[in-house]
Design a protein around this motif. Sequence first.
Motif, PDB file in Angstrom:
ATOM      1  N   HIS A  62      38.155  43.393  32.005  1.00 10.28           N
ATOM      2  CA  HIS A  62      37.603  44.490  32.808  1.00 10.28           C
ATOM      3  C   HIS A  62      36.705  43.937  33.905  1.00 10.28           C
ATOM      4  O   HIS A  62      36.386  42.739  33.925  1.00 10.28           O
ATOM      5  N   HIS A  67      32.429  39.187  32.902  1.00 14.56           N
ATOM      6  CA  HIS A  67      33.777  38.859  32.422  1.00 14.56           C
ATOM      7  C   HIS A  67      34.680  38.264  33.506  1.00 14.56           C
ATOM      8  O   HIS A  67      35.779  37.825  33.208  1.00 14.56           O
ATOM      9  N   HIS A 142      35.388  51.703  27.070  1.00 17.82           N
ATOM     10  CA  HIS A 142      34.220  51.090  27.708  1.00 17.82           C
ATOM     11  C   HIS A 142      33.825  51.926  28.922  1.00 17.82           C
ATOM     12  O   HIS A 142      34.434  52.961  29.191  1.00 17.82           O
ATOM     13  N   ASP A 210      35.272  44.439  26.203  1.00 10.68           N
ATOM     14  CA  ASP A 210      34.160  45.129  25.574  1.00 10.68           C
ATOM     15  C   ASP A 210      34.639  46.509  25.113  1.00 10.68           C
ATOM     16  O   ASP A 210      35.487  47.111  25.772  1.00 10.68           O
TER      17      ASP A 210
HETATM   18 ZN   LIG Z   1      31.541  45.316  29.976  1.00 12.70          ZN
END
Ligand SMILES: [Zn+2]
Length: 305
Positions: A62, A67, A142, A210
């Motif tokens: 994402h 990330h 998320h 996540d």
């Molecule tokens: Zn995140």
Amino acid sequence: MSFEITILGSSAAVPVKGRHMTSQHVRIGNQQFLIDCGEATQHQLINLGISLHKIEHIFISHLHGDHFFGLPGLLSTMNMQRRTDPLYIHGPRGLDEVLLANFKHTKTDLSFKVFLYDNPTMFPEVIYENEKLTVETIPLTHRVPCTGFLFREKQKQYRIIPEKLPSGLPFEAFRALKRGEDIDFQGEQIFYKNVTLPPRKSRSYAFCSDTKYSKSVISKVYGVDLLYHESTFMHRHLDRANTTFHTTAHQAGTVAKEAKVGELLIGHFSARYGDLNNLLEEAREEFPNTELAKEGKQFTILERE
Ligand SMILES: [Zn+2]
């Protein structure tokens, strides 16, 4: 065939001394993959002696910076080292705009081709496949569109017992027996069950980060050999986990228990926790076979009968 996961980064949101942003290196046979690419990913690859150039596919979960902020730097280094092999990046919609803006304003003309694919986020879908393996998305819950990734070996072949075969058997007949087919050879029938051992089990690795705790993940990762599940918070900070769409160590342990996985790795630790053993103990109360996904640790999924 090897099946190894190396942890490059375990920290959530911000780095902590000795803990870097999310990234993992996956080696399956002679193929190498990267999952997420937070800052310091290229440093970690170098520190751990992993060649940047052998990575063929990069999967980005994402578009939160922890990330993927390492991706422009990684691609720039590949370019400066004159990479020529194509690179395949599977990420959320919008990643192309971020990368293109970077290369436009830095006037970077890459020495290699980059193929960018949008990850489907609503339903699980196979986004990469070769003769031995599939990679499938796992839709997660998320604050922005987010997917996990499920690496799964395909059904393996029957294993020939050479001393049980007559000599002079053509190559095609070998292949048919390995597929589990009976054959005719010089007027005699050869039953595959008499001359082969059963296939070894297909191995699987699921990466889930996540995400808010979600029961829908359980069926997607059911029975995997190794599950990485984010455990950003202790359960005493459940309110914070809920508002930020993250999971507690207790919840990650519950997912592993209900999904009957082989082993659980927890990671994506909030910077507020200095001693990660408390998170580990909390997850182990639900699922004893749990380990911390700490920097530099390597996890191997062994072949099984
Ligand atoms: Zn995140």
